[in-house]
Design a protein around this motif. Structure first.
Motif, PDB file in Angstrom:
ATOM      1  N   PHE A 184       0.866  -1.174   0.000  1.00  0.00           N
ATOM      2  CA  PHE A 184       0.000   0.000   0.000  1.00  0.00           C
ATOM      3  C   PHE A 184       0.899   1.218   0.000  1.00  0.00           C
ATOM      4  CE2 PHE A 184      -2.264   3.519   1.857  1.00  0.00           C
ATOM      5  CZ  PHE A 184      -3.467   3.492   1.147  1.00  0.00           C
ATOM      6  N   ILE A 185       0.757   2.059  -1.021  1.00  0.00           N
ATOM      7  CA  ILE A 185       1.564   3.265  -1.155  1.00  0.00           C
ATOM      8  C   ILE A 185       0.739   4.435  -0.615  1.00  0.00           C
ATOM      9  CG2 ILE A 185       2.793   4.773  -2.747  1.00  0.00           C
ATOM     10  CD1 ILE A 185       2.998   2.236  -4.611  1.00  0.00           C
ATOM     11  N   ALA A 186       1.184   4.987   0.507  1.00  0.00           N
ATOM     12  CA  ALA A 186       0.460   6.064   1.178  1.00  0.00           C
ATOM     13  C   ALA A 186       0.566   7.374   0.402  1.00  0.00           C
ATOM     14  CB  ALA A 186       0.990   6.238   2.597  1.00  0.00           C
ATOM     15  N   ARG A 187      -0.340   8.271   0.709  1.00  0.00           N
ATOM     16  CA  ARG A 187      -0.358   9.584   0.055  1.00  0.00           C
ATOM     17  C   ARG A 187       0.930  10.357   0.305  1.00  0.00           C
ATOM     18  NH1 ARG A 187      -6.560  11.492   1.375  1.00  0.00           N
ATOM     19  NH2 ARG A 187      -7.561   9.906   0.077  1.00  0.00           N
ATOM     20  N   SER A 188       1.600  10.084   1.402  1.00  0.00           N
ATOM     21  CA  SER A 188       2.855  10.775   1.710  1.00  0.00           C
ATOM     22  C   SER A 188       3.939  10.471   0.677  1.00  0.00           C
ATOM     23  CB  SER A 188       3.346  10.392   3.106  1.00  0.00           C
ATOM     24  OG  SER A 188       3.645   9.011   3.177  1.00  0.00           O
ATOM     25  N   GLN A 189       3.726   9.462  -0.153  1.00  0.00           N
ATOM     26  CA  GLN A 189       4.713   9.070  -1.169  1.00  0.00           C
ATOM     27  C   GLN A 189       4.382   9.607  -2.561  1.00  0.00           C
ATOM     28  OE1 GLN A 189       7.577   7.248  -0.271  1.00  0.00           O
ATOM     29  NE2 GLN A 189       6.710   7.988   1.637  1.00  0.00           N
ATOM     30  N   GLN A 190       3.404  10.498  -2.655  1.00  0.00           N
ATOM     31  CA  GLN A 190       2.942  10.983  -3.958  1.00  0.00           C
ATOM     32  C   GLN A 190       4.067  11.577  -4.796  1.00  0.00           C
ATOM     33  OE1 GLN A 190      -0.519  13.450  -3.863  1.00  0.00           O
ATOM     34  NE2 GLN A 190      -0.711  13.442  -6.078  1.00  0.00           N
ATOM     35  N   ALA A 191       4.950  12.356  -4.200  1.00  0.00           N
ATOM     36  CA  ALA A 191       6.033  12.994  -4.961  1.00  0.00           C
ATOM     37  C   ALA A 191       6.992  11.968  -5.567  1.00  0.00           C
ATOM     38  CB  ALA A 191       6.807  13.964  -4.063  1.00  0.00           C
ATOM     39  N   GLU A 192       7.101  10.802  -4.934  1.00  0.00           N
ATOM     40  CA  GLU A 192       8.008   9.754  -5.411  1.00  0.00           C
ATOM     41  C   GLU A 192       7.276   8.613  -6.115  1.00  0.00           C
ATOM     42  OE1 GLU A 192       7.983  10.496  -1.951  1.00  0.00           O
ATOM     43  OE2 GLU A 192       9.479  12.065  -2.164  1.00  0.00           O
ATOM     44  N   LEU A 193       6.025   8.825  -6.514  1.00  0.00           N
ATOM     45  CA  LEU A 193       5.217   7.731  -7.041  1.00  0.00           C
ATOM     46  C   LEU A 193       5.846   7.057  -8.262  1.00  0.00           C
ATOM     47  CD1 LEU A 193       2.701   5.989  -6.875  1.00  0.00           C
ATOM     48  CD2 LEU A 193       1.517   7.695  -8.279  1.00  0.00           C
ATOM     49  N   ALA A 194       6.283   7.818  -9.231  1.00  0.00           N
ATOM     50  CA  ALA A 194       6.858   7.223 -10.443  1.00  0.00           C
ATOM     51  C   ALA A 194       8.075   6.361 -10.101  1.00  0.00           C
ATOM     52  CB  ALA A 194       7.234   8.309 -11.448  1.00  0.00           C
ATOM     53  N   GLN A 195       8.956   6.866  -9.245  1.00  0.00           N
ATOM     54  CA  GLN A 195      10.142   6.107  -8.857  1.00  0.00           C
ATOM     55  C   GLN A 195       9.763   4.864  -8.060  1.00  0.00           C
ATOM     56  OE1 GLN A 195       9.590   9.331  -8.281  1.00  0.00           O
ATOM     57  NE2 GLN A 195      11.388  10.565  -8.722  1.00  0.00           N
ATOM     58  N   THR A 196       8.755   4.989  -7.207  1.00  0.00           N
ATOM     59  CA  THR A 196       8.318   3.860  -6.390  1.00  0.00           C
ATOM     60  C   THR A 196       7.752   2.757  -7.269  1.00  0.00           C
ATOM     61  OG1 THR A 196       7.849   5.290  -4.500  1.00  0.00           O
ATOM     62  CG2 THR A 196       6.747   3.141  -4.546  1.00  0.00           C
ATOM     63  N   LEU A 197       6.883   3.115  -8.213  1.00  0.00           N
ATOM     64  CA  LEU A 197       6.305   2.107  -9.106  1.00  0.00           C
ATOM     65  C   LEU A 197       7.380   1.453  -9.960  1.00  0.00           C
ATOM     66  CD1 LEU A 197       2.968   3.843 -10.173  1.00  0.00           C
ATOM     67  CD2 LEU A 197       3.252   1.873  -8.636  1.00  0.00           C
ATOM     68  N   GLN A 198       8.344   2.228 -10.388  1.00  0.00           N
ATOM     69  CA  GLN A 198       9.443   1.676 -11.179  1.00  0.00           C
ATOM     70  C   GLN A 198      10.270   0.695 -10.328  1.00  0.00           C
ATOM     71  OE1 GLN A 198      12.253   4.547 -12.703  1.00  0.00           O
ATOM     72  NE2 GLN A 198      12.785   3.194 -14.410  1.00  0.00           N
ATOM     73  N   ALA A 199      10.529   1.041  -9.091  1.00  0.00           N
ATOM     74  CA  ALA A 199      11.304   0.170  -8.200  1.00  0.00           C
ATOM     75  C   ALA A 199      10.556  -1.127  -7.902  1.00  0.00           C
ATOM     76  CB  ALA A 199      11.631   0.895  -6.902  1.00  0.00           C
ATOM     77  N   LEU A 200       9.230  -1.052  -7.790  1.00  0.00           N
ATOM     78  CA  LEU A 200       8.429  -2.239  -7.488  1.00  0.00           C
ATOM     79  C   LEU A 200       8.124  -3.074  -8.735  1.00  0.00           C
ATOM     80  CD1 LEU A 200       5.929  -0.692  -4.917  1.00  0.00           C
ATOM     81  CD2 LEU A 200       7.823  -2.267  -4.447  1.00  0.00           C
ATOM     82  N   ALA A 201       8.445  -2.550  -9.908  1.00  0.00           N
ATOM     83  CA  ALA A 201       8.139  -3.252 -11.161  1.00  0.00           C
ATOM     84  C   ALA A 201       8.864  -4.587 -11.270  1.00  0.00           C
ATOM     85  CB  ALA A 201       8.472  -2.373 -12.364  1.00  0.00           C
ATOM     86  N   GLY A 202       9.970  -4.737 -10.604  1.00  0.00           N
ATOM     87  CA  GLY A 202      10.722  -5.980 -10.678  1.00  0.00           C
ATOM     88  C   GLY A 202      10.265  -7.036  -9.695  1.00  0.00           C
ATOM     89  N   ALA A 203       9.378  -6.683  -8.785  1.00  0.00           N
ATOM     90  CA  ALA A 203       8.918  -7.616  -7.757  1.00  0.00           C
ATOM     91  C   ALA A 203       7.499  -8.076  -8.064  1.00  0.00           C
ATOM     92  CB  ALA A 203       8.953  -6.930  -6.385  1.00  0.00           C
ATOM     93  N   ALA A 204       7.188  -9.287  -7.677  1.00  0.00           N
ATOM     94  CA  ALA A 204       5.831  -9.817  -7.887  1.00  0.00           C
ATOM     95  C   ALA A 204       4.948  -9.392  -6.720  1.00  0.00           C
ATOM     96  CB  ALA A 204       5.864 -11.334  -8.018  1.00  0.00           C
ATOM     97  N   VAL A 205       4.651  -8.086  -6.662  1.00  0.00           N
ATOM     98  CA  VAL A 205       3.809  -7.540  -5.609  1.00  0.00           C
ATOM     99  C   VAL A 205       2.631  -6.806  -6.234  1.00  0.00           C
ATOM    100  CG1 VAL A 205       5.725  -7.257  -3.977  1.00  0.00           C
ATOM    101  CG2 VAL A 205       5.048  -5.350  -5.412  1.00  0.00           C
TER     102      VAL A 205
END
Length: 183
Positions: free
Chosen positions: A105-126
């Protein structure tokens, strides 16, 4: 046409009944309404989502990235198995690998880093989940969104394309009840 509309309403009410009859939701109603409902939906999600490598009877791990908007509600609800499955809840620090997480669950506090977060999680089966507006269109898998017609209601927005890229699948029942977007 009328028959189809009645069938769709019956399915919607079936989903509502599944949630309303849940002991988790009964507890959630005592907490703050918006995040209590989101917590109950979030904990029910493993029932309707196929995650590679996660057996039906295995505990699922839900990681919360950023400031936890649920307070103690998510942990309290997860103490009891949901639909026979134990849900483990743990925090995830920004930049830390999502090892061991099945759902993030990506909290609203991470909105500024959303693109980087999704890219980082793209390699994991989550399974990525958030209540950020436009999350599914931005590449997230499951968005818990406010209904545009009724701000008090929630709707689920799915991005099957993002899910397929990770090997994640959605139950047909969830697909019928949710809004589906393709970015």
């Amino acid at each position: 046409m009328l028959h189809l509309r009645l069938l769709q309403r019956a399915r919607t009410w079936g989903w509502v009944l599944v949630l309303a009859c849940s002991p988790a939701l009964a507890h959630a109603q005592a907490a703050a309404p918006e995040y209590a409902l989101k917590a109950a939906l979030l904990l029910k999600l493993p029932r309707f989502v196929y995650v590679p490598g996660l057996a039906d009877d295995a505990p699922a791990t839900l990681c919360v990235l950023g400031d936890n908007p649920f307070g103690a509600t998510l942990q309290d609800l997860a103490r009891q198995p949901i639909d026979g499955r134990q849900i483990l809840v743990r925090p995830l620090r920004a930049g830390a690998p999502a090892n061991g997480c099945n759902f993030v669950f990506i909290a609203r506090s991470q909105q500024a880093e959303l693109a980087q977060t999704l890219q980082a999680l793209a390699g994991a089966a989550v399974v990525t989940v958030s209540d950020l507006a436009g999350f599914a269109r931005a590449g997230g898998m499951v968005e818990l969104a406010r209904d545009a017609r009724d701000d008090a209601r929630l709707r689920i927005v799915l991005n099957p394309q993002a899910a397929r890229a990770q090997g994640v699948g959605f139950n047909a029942q969830l697909l019928r009840l949710a809004t589906v977007v393709e970015p």
